[in-house]
Each structure stands twice: as C-alpha cells, then as structure tokens.
Write an enzyme that holds these catalytic residues in place. Structure first.
Site, PDB file in Angstrom:
ATOM      1  N   ALA A  15       0.837  -1.208   0.000  1.00  0.00           N
ATOM      2  CA  ALA A  15       0.000   0.000   0.000  1.00  0.00           C
ATOM      3  C   ALA A  15       0.872   1.259   0.000  1.00  0.00           C
ATOM      4  O   ALA A  15       0.617   2.209  -0.751  1.00  0.00           O
ATOM      5  CB  ALA A  15      -0.921  -0.009   1.224  1.00  0.00           C
ATOM      6  N   VAL A  16       1.921   1.273   0.809  1.00  0.00           N
ATOM      7  CA  VAL A  16       2.787   2.458   0.884  1.00  0.00           C
ATOM      8  C   VAL A  16       3.679   2.550  -0.353  1.00  0.00           C
ATOM      9  O   VAL A  16       3.826   3.623  -0.963  1.00  0.00           O
ATOM     10  CB  VAL A  16       3.648   2.430   2.172  1.00  0.00           C
ATOM     11  N   ARG A 101      13.434   4.393  14.193  1.00  0.00           N
ATOM     12  CA  ARG A 101      12.904   5.703  14.621  1.00  0.00           C
ATOM     13  C   ARG A 101      13.486   6.196  15.943  1.00  0.00           C
ATOM     14  O   ARG A 101      13.577   7.392  16.165  1.00  0.00           O
ATOM     15  CB  ARG A 101      11.371   5.636  14.760  1.00  0.00           C
ATOM     16  N   CYS A 132       2.314   7.410  10.959  1.00  0.00           N
ATOM     17  CA  CYS A 132       1.334   8.308  10.346  1.00  0.00           C
ATOM     18  C   CYS A 132       0.559   9.151  11.366  1.00  0.00           C
ATOM     19  O   CYS A 132       0.308  10.336  11.131  1.00  0.00           O
ATOM     20  CB  CYS A 132       0.352   7.500   9.498  1.00  0.00           C
ATOM     21  N   SER A 162      -6.325   1.141   5.864  1.00  0.00           N
ATOM     22  CA  SER A 162      -5.164   1.135   4.950  1.00  0.00           C
ATOM     23  C   SER A 162      -3.854   1.223   5.731  1.00  0.00           C
ATOM     24  O   SER A 162      -2.810   0.794   5.237  1.00  0.00           O
ATOM     25  CB  SER A 162      -5.258   2.274   3.925  1.00  0.00           C
ATOM     26  N   GLY A 163      -3.905   1.714   6.973  1.00  0.00           N
ATOM     27  CA  GLY A 163      -2.710   1.742   7.821  1.00  0.00           C
ATOM     28  C   GLY A 163      -2.172   0.356   8.124  1.00  0.00           C
ATOM     29  O   GLY A 163      -1.001   0.195   8.462  1.00  0.00           O
ATOM     30  N   LYS A 216       4.242   4.813  20.254  1.00  0.00           N
ATOM     31  CA  LYS A 216       4.994   5.438  19.152  1.00  0.00           C
ATOM     32  C   LYS A 216       4.711   6.940  19.130  1.00  0.00           C
ATOM     33  O   LYS A 216       5.614   7.757  18.918  1.00  0.00           O
ATOM     34  CB  LYS A 216       4.576   4.828  17.800  1.00  0.00           C
ATOM     35  N   HIS A 245      -6.790   9.088   8.266  1.00  0.00           N
ATOM     36  CA  HIS A 245      -6.870   8.997   9.731  1.00  0.00           C
ATOM     37  C   HIS A 245      -7.424  10.327  10.267  1.00  0.00           C
ATOM     38  O   HIS A 245      -7.096  11.404   9.748  1.00  0.00           O
ATOM     39  CB  HIS A 245      -5.480   8.804  10.348  1.00  0.00           C
TER      40      HIS A 245
HETATM   41  P1  NAP Z   1       1.656  -4.085   2.693  1.00  0.00           P
HETATM   42  O1  NAP Z   1       0.620  -3.465   1.833  1.00  0.00           O
HETATM   43  O2  NAP Z   1       1.326  -5.352   3.387  1.00  0.00           O
HETATM   44  O3  NAP Z   1       2.993  -4.288   1.803  1.00  0.00           O
HETATM   45  C1  NAP Z   1       4.157  -4.864   2.327  1.00  0.00           C
HETATM   46  C2  NAP Z   1       5.273  -4.701   1.317  1.00  0.00           C
HETATM   47  O4  NAP Z   1       6.484  -5.224   1.867  1.00  0.00           O
HETATM   48  C3  NAP Z   1       5.020  -5.486   0.039  1.00  0.00           C
HETATM   49  O5  NAP Z   1       5.612  -4.823  -1.049  1.00  0.00           O
HETATM   50  C4  NAP Z   1       5.767  -6.777   0.322  1.00  0.00           C
HETATM   51  O6  NAP Z   1       6.146  -7.481  -0.840  1.00  0.00           O
HETATM   52  C5  NAP Z   1       7.005  -6.225   1.013  1.00  0.00           C
HETATM   53  N1  NAP Z   1       7.685  -7.268   1.763  1.00  0.00           N
HETATM   54  C6  NAP Z   1       7.187  -8.016   2.765  1.00  0.00           C
HETATM   55  N2  NAP Z   1       8.119  -8.928   3.163  1.00  0.00           N
HETATM   56  C7  NAP Z   1       9.205  -8.722   2.375  1.00  0.00           C
HETATM   57  C8  NAP Z   1      10.470  -9.345   2.285  1.00  0.00           C
HETATM   58  N3  NAP Z   1      10.826 -10.349   3.080  1.00  0.00           N
HETATM   59  N4  NAP Z   1      11.344  -8.884   1.352  1.00  0.00           N
HETATM   60  C9  NAP Z   1      10.998  -7.869   0.536  1.00  0.00           C
HETATM   61  N5  NAP Z   1       9.795  -7.252   0.574  1.00  0.00           N
HETATM   62  C10 NAP Z   1       8.915  -7.669   1.492  1.00  0.00           C
HETATM   63  O7  NAP Z   1       2.113  -3.094   3.818  1.00  0.00           O
HETATM   64  P2  NAP Z   1       2.205  -1.493   3.754  1.00  0.00           P
HETATM   65  O8  NAP Z   1       0.930  -0.930   4.244  1.00  0.00           O
HETATM   66  O9  NAP Z   1       2.724  -1.050   2.440  1.00  0.00           O
HETATM   67  O10 NAP Z   1       3.239  -1.243   4.908  1.00  0.00           O
HETATM   68  C11 NAP Z   1       4.542  -1.753   4.844  1.00  0.00           C
HETATM   69  C12 NAP Z   1       5.328  -1.245   6.022  1.00  0.00           C
HETATM   70  O11 NAP Z   1       5.436   0.192   5.927  1.00  0.00           O
HETATM   71  C13 NAP Z   1       4.689  -1.492   7.373  1.00  0.00           C
HETATM   72  O12 NAP Z   1       5.051  -2.768   7.897  1.00  0.00           O
HETATM   73  C14 NAP Z   1       5.235  -0.369   8.206  1.00  0.00           C
HETATM   74  O13 NAP Z   1       6.494  -0.729   8.724  1.00  0.00           O
HETATM   75  C15 NAP Z   1       5.389   0.749   7.204  1.00  0.00           C
HETATM   76  N6  NAP Z   1       4.233   1.668   7.287  1.00  0.00           N
HETATM   77  C16 NAP Z   1       4.441   2.846   7.884  1.00  0.00           C
HETATM   78  C17 NAP Z   1       3.407   3.712   8.017  1.00  0.00           C
HETATM   79  C18 NAP Z   1       3.626   4.969   8.738  1.00  0.00           C
HETATM   80  O14 NAP Z   1       2.886   5.220   9.656  1.00  0.00           O
HETATM   81  N7  NAP Z   1       4.592   5.788   8.363  1.00  0.00           N
HETATM   82  C19 NAP Z   1       2.146   3.447   7.531  1.00  0.00           C
HETATM   83  C20 NAP Z   1       1.949   2.244   6.919  1.00  0.00           C
HETATM   84  C21 NAP Z   1       3.010   1.350   6.808  1.00  0.00           C
HETATM   85  P3  NAP Z   1       5.256  -8.709  -1.414  1.00  0.00           P
HETATM   86  O15 NAP Z   1       4.084  -8.077  -2.100  1.00  0.00           O
HETATM   87  O16 NAP Z   1       6.204  -9.373  -2.326  1.00  0.00           O
HETATM   88  O17 NAP Z   1       4.854  -9.532  -0.226  1.00  0.00           O
HETATM   89  O1  3JN Z   2      -1.882   1.200  11.737  1.00  0.00           O
HETATM   90  C1  3JN Z   2      -1.667   2.291  11.175  1.00  0.00           C
HETATM   91  O2  3JN Z   2      -2.579   3.058  10.888  1.00  0.00           O
HETATM   92  C2  3JN Z   2      -0.273   2.681  10.868  1.00  0.00           C
HETATM   93  C3  3JN Z   2       0.601   1.502  10.860  1.00  0.00           C
HETATM   94  C4  3JN Z   2       1.891   1.575  10.827  1.00  0.00           C
HETATM   95  C5  3JN Z   2       2.695   0.376  10.942  1.00  0.00           C
HETATM   96  C6  3JN Z   2       2.177  -0.863  10.579  1.00  0.00           C
HETATM   97  C7  3JN Z   2       2.933  -2.009  10.725  1.00  0.00           C
HETATM   98  C8  3JN Z   2       4.213  -1.948  11.221  1.00  0.00           C
HETATM   99  C9  3JN Z   2       4.009   0.461  11.395  1.00  0.00           C
HETATM  100  C10 3JN Z   2       4.602   1.799  11.696  1.00  0.00           C
HETATM  101  O3  3JN Z   2       4.946   2.480  10.744  1.00  0.00           O
HETATM  102  O4  3JN Z   2       4.733   2.186  12.844  1.00  0.00           O
HETATM  103  C11 3JN Z   2       4.750  -0.705  11.564  1.00  0.00           C
HETATM  104  C12 3JN Z   2       6.129  -0.676  12.101  1.00  0.00           C
HETATM  105  O5  3JN Z   2       7.028  -0.470  11.308  1.00  0.00           O
HETATM  106  O6  3JN Z   2       6.289  -0.878  13.299  1.00  0.00           O
END
Ligand code: NAP
Ligand code: 3JN
Length: 340
Positions: A15-16, A101, A132, A162-163, A216, A245
């Site tokens: 998603a990100v 972080r 976020c 979506s988070g 966090k 959000h």
């Molecule tokens: P998501 O939709 O589930 O996507 C996860 C991504 O990570 C996919 O591209 C997945 O690839 C890849 N991935 C998972 N395991 C992997 C591995 N072993 N090697 C390489 N790529 C791998 O999740 P998302 O919502 O995009 O979020 C991903 C991460 O971003 C979260 O876990 C969190 O740490 C961070 N995040 C941060 C915020 C924020 O608040 N700033 C918000 C949302 C997310 P595949 O499709 O190949 O599985």
């Molecule tokens: O839940 C949300 O709305 C934001 C989620 C963020 C998130 C989801 C999975 C793992 C994080 C984050 O960015 O803090 C993580 C993580 O990296 O710990």
C-alpha cells in the site's frame, strides 16, 4: 539537464510502496532509473510507473550501489536487515518502518516540523519516517508549539484500515459486503470484526497497558519536538474507513492561546488547510477531505471549556500519503536540495 537520482522503492507492491511510485511521478521527482523491489513472491509483477514498465525485482539479490536513494516500506524486520546493507553500499535510506525511529543516530523527520534534523543522516545513512498518526498530529501542533509552547497532549485517533496494509483493505471490503448480505464471515487480519465496528487496539499491547501504536506517538513526539517534558496521552482506535486517519486533540498549552489566534497561525502554516466553519459539514473528514489529498486538514478549533489553557482540534489526513509515502518523498526532496 538537472541532476537525476536513481531510486529503489522497497516494498513497492504494498500500500505504501505503490503510493510512493505514484507520488514520485506526481511531484516530478528527478528520477533516473527506478527499481521496484519486493519479496520473491512478487518477482516479475508489473507495476504502473507512467510510460515506463516497472518489473518487480527481489530485494534479497539487489545491488544497492546502483541507487542513491532507497525508499523503504517492507516492514520493520526486513528494513532491519536491508537498510544497513543499502546504506553501506552508499544509498541513503528513507525508512517508513519503526525499526530505526528511536535510534539517536537516525533523524526522525517531518519536513514541515524539523527538516533541519536531516543533516544527521550521515551517521548511519538512514533517515526515519515517523508513524502516520504522529505526522499529522505534529504538523498541526507545530505552529502552536512555536507560539505558546505545549505542556500536555491528549489524543484519540480514528485510524483507517489502509494503515494495516493491503490485506486489511480487502478484509474491510469483503466483510462489509458479507455482513450487508447476511453471510457469515471471519476476521483474519484483525482480532475482532472491523466492519461496522471500532477496535481500541493498534499494534501490540505494552506492559504499561498502552498499545505500541500509542507509545509510538509518545516517543516520536518527544524526539521530533526535541522535548521529553511534553506529556502525551494517546488512545489509538481502528475504524471502518478505508483511507484517512482522524484525530481528536485536546492540548494544554504553556501560555493561553485563543481559538482565533490558533486558527490564524494554523492557516498560515505549511502543509495545513484549515476548514473550520461552525455550520453543518464545515469541518474536514477522512473520506471527503483527507483521502487522496496532501494537506493536513484542521477543524473544530475551540477553547477547552474545562481548562484555562486548553485547546481542542480535529485533525484529518491521508495516512498513506502524508502519513507515509508523501512524507518520505518530501524528505527525499529536502535531501537532494540540501545534501546530495
Ligand atoms: P503491505 O501493503 O502489506 O505491503 C508490504 C510490502 O512489503 C510489500 O511490497 C511486500 O512485498 C514487502 N515485503 C514483505 N516482506 C518482504 C520481504 N521479506 N522482502 C521484501 N519485501 C517484502 O504493507 P504497507 O501498508 O505497504 O506497509 C509496509 C510497512 O510500511 C509497514 O510494515 C510499516 O512498517 C510501514 N508503514 C508505515 C506507516 C507509517 O505510519 N509511516 C504506515 C503504513 C506502513 P510482497 O508483495 O512481495 O509480499
Ligand atoms: O496502523 C496504522 O494506521 C499505521 C501503521 C503503521 C505500521 C504498521 C505495521 C508496522 C508500522 C509503523 O509504521 O509504525 C509498523 C512498524 O514499522 O512498526
């Protein structure tokens, strides 16, 4: 021709990651070659990047010396392994996970709030993107902090699915449709039904009874505002909204500020749009304003009738854009403008 930068998007199928690709194009980031990296499961998948075809490559085999910037969102444990490797190969990593972080040698940055901190990236070659919920809260609070100081923040979040990622988006869509048509369904991503419900639980429970998502917001506020004395008391709630959000903020400032002055300061601050008419619908919501927009929207600005220095705000933003992908690309923009 102006300088171009080769960029790896790590977690590009998520998603990100998908939003990062979209924003790089929308903001005309000066990209040379873009690499879309994900797990072995997705290798060969084609992703949209305008006229260019982008085929997903395996993160595990990627040579990071080919890029100058890495936009990472593959989850904390994957970033833990690959971000230091990428940095060692000369790529500056902007990481969206919680992995780095709280490392004192890694800047934690919201460009509208503390762009100056980016300078610290040279220590580890990594810059962290905050959570976020922290990002939109601190963008809204920064003008008030600068004007009158902040003693305490009480916040309740209303966070969209979506988070949690792409599987959660599917779970809300699927279980809502099933519930409406009277079919049985099971929750797989969330511990309880998310359709037509609210869950006061995001991330893991901590020994103090707060969840990690809530903590966090505490840790990140202290680091970004460079002030551990600000008291932060969050409750993080997951709601059945797809994107955007919302947050109800109740703050106690160090000096009294009127609602009118706060409204003026917020309206003049970067990245904020004030929407605060005292009429039906004169406030922002996640679906009608937050989703798919870049700004942090602020409304319901009022003096707290229960506290002499209290101020209440309602803050809405797109968690995948400003809360994650856009904030990372903005950091990359500051990085190339000032440092690379
Ligand atoms: P998501 O939709 O589930 O996507 C996860 C991504 O990570 C996919 O591209 C997945 O690839 C890849 N991935 C998972 N395991 C992997 C591995 N072993 N090697 C390489 N790529 C791998 O999740 P998302 O919502 O995009 O979020 C991903 C991460 O971003 C979260 O876990 C969190 O740490 C961070 N995040 C941060 C915020 C924020 O608040 N700033 C918000 C949302 C997310 P595949 O499709 O190949 O599985
Ligand atoms: O839940 C949300 O709305 C934001 C989620 C963020 C998130 C989801 C999975 C793992 C994080 C984050 O960015 O803090 C993580 C993580 O990296 O710990």
């Amino acid at each position: 021709m102006s300088k171009q930068y080769d960029v790896a998007v790590v977690g590009a199928t998520g998603a990100v990651g998908q939003e990062m690709l979209k924003i790089l194009r929308q903001r005309k980031f000066p990209v040379g070659k873009v690499y879309a990296l994900a797990s072995a499961r997705s290798v060969g998948e084609e992703l949209d990047f305008g006229a260019d075809e982008l085929y997903v490559e395996d993160l595990a085999g990627f040579d990071f010396s080919k890029v100058q910037i890495g936009l990472f969102s593959p989850g904390a444990s994957v970033s833990a392994e690959y971000a230091p490797k990428a940095a060692a190969a000369g790529c500056v990593v902007i990481d969206n996970t919680s992995q780095f972080r709280y490392d004192p040698d890694v800047p934690l940055v919201v460009p509208e709030v503390n762009a100056h901190a980016i300078a610290g990236y040279t220590k580890r070659g990594i810059i962290a993107n905050p959570n976020c919920s922290t990002i939109q809260m601190l963008v809204a609070l920064k003008p008030i902090l600068d004007a009158v100081g902040i003693e305490r923040i009480n916040v309740a979040t209303y966070q969209s699915v979506s988070g949690t990622g792409k599987e959660a988006i599917e779970e809300l869509a699927d279980t809502s449709a099933r519930a409406l048509s009277g079919q049985d369904f099971e929750s797989k991503v969330y511990p309880k039904q998310i359709a037509f419900n609210c869950l006061p639980h995001i991330d893991t429970f901590q020994p103090n009874g707060y969840t990690k998502e809530e903590m966090k917001m505490v840790w990140e506020t202290h680091k970004i505002f460079e002030d551990d004395s600000i008291q932060v008391n969050p409750t993080a709630v997951r709601v059945p909204v797809f994107y955007g959000h919302s947050e109800a903020l109740h703050i106690e400032t160090r000096e009294k500020i009127s609602a009118d002055r706060a409204r003026e300061l917020l309206a003049a601050a970067p990245g904020i749009k004030v929407m605060d008419e005292h009429v039906d619908g004169g406030y922002p919501t996640a679906v009608t304003e937050g989703a798919h927009h870049d700004e942090v929207f602020v409304g319901r600005i009022r003096e707290d009738i229960s506290h002499p220095r209290g101020l209440d705000l309602w803050v809405v933003s797109d968690n995948i854009r400003k809360g994650a992908a856009l904030n990372s690309v903005q950091i990359a923009e500051c990085l190339i403008a000032e440092y690379l």
